[in-house]
Design a protein around this motif. Structure first.
Motif, mmCIF file in Angstrom:
data_model
loop_
_atom_site.group_PDB
_atom_site.id
_atom_site.type_symbol
_atom_site.label_atom_id
_atom_site.label_comp_id
_atom_site.label_asym_id
_atom_site.label_seq_id
_atom_site.Cartn_x
_atom_site.Cartn_y
_atom_site.Cartn_z
ATOM 1 N N LYS A 66 40.282 38.569 37.415
ATOM 2 C CA LYS A 66 38.971 38.935 37.959
ATOM 3 C C LYS A 66 38.318 40.024 37.104
ATOM 4 O O LYS A 66 38.998 40.865 36.518
ATOM 5 C CB LYS A 66 39.116 39.474 39.378
ATOM 6 C CG LYS A 66 39.676 38.494 40.395
ATOM 7 C CD LYS A 66 38.629 37.512 40.874
ATOM 8 C CE LYS A 66 39.166 36.681 42.039
ATOM 9 N NZ LYS A 66 38.131 35.739 42.549
ATOM 10 N N TRP A 67 37.007 39.970 37.064
ATOM 11 C CA TRP A 67 36.232 41.047 36.470
ATOM 12 C C TRP A 67 35.519 41.806 37.596
ATOM 13 O O TRP A 67 35.279 41.265 38.680
ATOM 14 C CB TRP A 67 35.210 40.525 35.467
ATOM 15 C CG TRP A 67 34.169 39.610 36.046
ATOM 16 C CD1 TRP A 67 34.201 38.239 36.093
ATOM 17 C CD2 TRP A 67 32.924 39.982 36.664
ATOM 18 N NE1 TRP A 67 33.086 37.734 36.715
ATOM 19 C CE2 TRP A 67 32.276 38.785 37.064
ATOM 20 C CE3 TRP A 67 32.309 41.197 36.928
ATOM 21 C CZ2 TRP A 67 31.039 38.776 37.709
ATOM 22 C CZ3 TRP A 67 31.070 41.198 37.562
ATOM 23 C CH2 TRP A 67 30.449 39.999 37.953
ATOM 24 N N VAL A 68 35.168 43.042 37.319
ATOM 25 C CA VAL A 68 34.342 43.821 38.237
ATOM 26 C C VAL A 68 33.317 44.561 37.390
ATOM 27 O O VAL A 68 33.613 45.011 36.275
ATOM 28 C CB VAL A 68 35.189 44.803 39.084
ATOM 29 C CG1 VAL A 68 35.917 45.800 38.203
ATOM 30 C CG2 VAL A 68 34.327 45.523 40.118
ATOM 31 N N ILE A 104 38.484 44.713 34.013
ATOM 32 C CA ILE A 104 39.037 43.363 34.124
ATOM 33 C C ILE A 104 40.556 43.460 34.256
ATOM 34 O O ILE A 104 41.187 44.353 33.664
ATOM 35 C CB ILE A 104 38.662 42.510 32.891
ATOM 36 C CG1 ILE A 104 39.194 41.078 33.020
ATOM 37 C CG2 ILE A 104 39.139 43.157 31.604
ATOM 38 C CD1 ILE A 104 38.681 40.146 31.933
ATOM 39 N N GLN A 105 41.138 42.567 35.056
ATOM 40 C CA GLN A 105 42.601 42.455 35.116
ATOM 41 C C GLN A 105 42.961 40.972 35.148
ATOM 42 O O GLN A 105 42.398 40.191 35.917
ATOM 43 C CB GLN A 105 43.183 43.165 36.330
ATOM 44 C CG GLN A 105 44.723 43.209 36.285
ATOM 45 C CD GLN A 105 45.295 44.231 37.234
ATOM 46 O OE1 GLN A 105 45.156 44.100 38.445
ATOM 47 N NE2 GLN A 105 45.970 45.251 36.704
ATOM 48 N N THR A 139 38.906 46.847 29.906
ATOM 49 C CA THR A 139 37.463 46.911 30.105
ATOM 50 C C THR A 139 36.773 45.818 29.307
ATOM 51 O O THR A 139 37.313 45.299 28.330
ATOM 52 C CB THR A 139 36.910 48.274 29.667
ATOM 53 O OG1 THR A 139 37.214 48.492 28.283
ATOM 54 C CG2 THR A 139 37.514 49.403 30.488
ATOM 55 N N TRP A 140 35.563 45.480 29.736
ATOM 56 C CA TRP A 140 34.754 44.494 29.029
ATOM 57 C C TRP A 140 33.340 45.023 28.837
ATOM 58 O O TRP A 140 32.852 45.848 29.615
ATOM 59 C CB TRP A 140 34.706 43.155 29.788
ATOM 60 C CG TRP A 140 34.100 43.252 31.162
ATOM 61 C CD1 TRP A 140 34.750 43.500 32.334
ATOM 62 C CD2 TRP A 140 32.701 43.130 31.500
ATOM 63 N NE1 TRP A 140 33.864 43.538 33.385
ATOM 64 C CE2 TRP A 140 32.601 43.304 32.908
ATOM 65 C CE3 TRP A 140 31.546 42.889 30.767
ATOM 66 C CZ2 TRP A 140 31.382 43.257 33.566
ATOM 67 C CZ3 TRP A 140 30.320 42.837 31.424
ATOM 68 C CH2 TRP A 140 30.250 43.019 32.815
ATOM 69 N N VAL A 141 32.687 44.541 27.786
ATOM 70 C CA VAL A 141 31.289 44.872 27.515
ATOM 71 C C VAL A 141 30.599 43.595 27.048
ATOM 72 O O VAL A 141 31.135 42.864 26.209
ATOM 73 C CB VAL A 141 31.141 45.949 26.421
ATOM 74 C CG1 VAL A 141 29.668 46.186 26.102
ATOM 75 C CG2 VAL A 141 31.818 47.246 26.825
ATOM 76 N N ASN A 194 29.684 43.993 41.509
ATOM 77 C CA ASN A 194 30.004 42.582 41.668
ATOM 78 C C ASN A 194 31.386 42.272 41.110
ATOM 79 O O ASN A 194 31.963 43.073 40.362
ATOM 80 C CB ASN A 194 28.963 41.723 40.941
ATOM 81 C CG ASN A 194 27.560 41.929 41.491
ATOM 82 O OD1 ASN A 194 27.390 42.029 42.703
ATOM 83 N ND2 ASN A 194 26.583 41.997 40.609
ATOM 84 N N THR A 195 31.895 41.106 41.427
ATOM 85 C CA THR A 195 33.165 40.645 40.872
ATOM 86 C C THR A 195 33.141 39.127 40.760
ATOM 87 O O THR A 195 32.276 38.463 41.348
ATOM 88 C CB THR A 195 34.350 41.103 41.753
ATOM 89 O OG1 THR A 195 35.572 40.797 41.078
ATOM 90 C CG2 THR A 195 34.326 40.392 43.096
#
Length: 252
Positions: free
Chosen positions: A215-217, A201-202, A181-183, A226-227
């Motif tokens: 990619k992020w989502v 994110i992966q 995950t991202w913040v 979005n991605t």
């Protein structure tokens, strides 16, 4: 001879910056210990003794939990780092005044039961792209980040001087596949006025271990999903204070 204690203002500043009480911080340390397979008995009293300077250095099991929770190497948390068997007893307040100490040393994590083939610890350049529907234009976000690895867990935090926003990623490593995950806390004076965005994110790590790309989502301003592309490019294996100071500058 009386030994003067010096309050650990750096640790207190990090904790309060995370908007955590001492109780909250202790609970987060316990949770981090369970995640990396090294349970600990952190409590409010222990956090108080660290911050007051009564305990000058944490035992390795706590040092690793502190790194996981804060996303910072132990060298930046105001402790006198110790190595080997010469460690302070966190629960009983013992001090070994003969211990070798270095403000730049980061404790070496113990090997976890899950074998991780590569170490991704160090400084990386993070770059992602996103489309702004309000401005009808694509933009790129760049940060220098420090990655700390404990077993199969990877904690990534942006260096504050590298961008006007702050970024954090909490990742799990499974061979060459890195997922989590991202913040991002955006710039209060910027276009998004301090809004907080988060998502998943992966990434796939290249065989050299010097680049991760994927990619992020995440949700957008209008609550749509979005991605976009995201990559991390390796810069330095060191997490010493001197190295982080060198990269604590604009990444653009």
């Amino acid at each position: 001879m009386m030994v003067m204690t010096v309050p650990n203002s750096a640790l207190r500043a990090v904790r309060t910056g995370m908007r955590m009480s001492q109780d909250d911080f202790a609970r987060a340390l316990q949770a981090a210990g369970h995640r990396v397979g090294e349970p600990n008995d952190a409590n409010k009293r222990l956090v108080q003794r660290w911050e007051s300077g009564t305990i000058a250095a944490p035992r390795p099991v706590y040092a690793r939990a502190l790194e996981v929770v804060t996303g910072l190497p132990i060298s930046l948390l105001g402790f006198a780092a110790v190595s080997g068997d010469h460690v302070a007893d966190d629960q009983h307040g013992g001090h070994d005044l003969t211990s070798p100490m270095s403000g730049l040393a980061t404790p070496t994590p113990k090997a976890s039961s899950a074998t991780v083939r590569k170490s991704y610890e160090g400084v990386w350049l993070s770059r992602y792209q996103y489309y702004s529907s309000g401005r009808e234009e694509s933009f790129a976000g760049q940060h220098f980040v420090v990655a700390l690895q404990h077993g199969d867990r990877l904690t990534v935090r942006s260096l504050p001087g590298s961008a006007t926003s702050s970024l954090s990623l909490d990742l799990t490593v499974d061979g060459a596949v890195i997922t989590g995950t991202w913040v991002e806390q955006t710039d209060p004076a910027g276009y998004y006025r301090g809004a907080r965005y988060h998502g998943a994110i992966q990434l796939l790590a290249e065989p050299t271990g010097r680049r991760m790309a994927g990619k992020w989502v995440g949700f957008g301003k209008n609550m749509d999903v979005n991605t976009g592309p995201w990559e991390l490019i390796f810069r330095d294996a060191s997490t010493s204070k001197a190295t982080l100071d060198r990269y604590n500058t604009s990444a653009t």
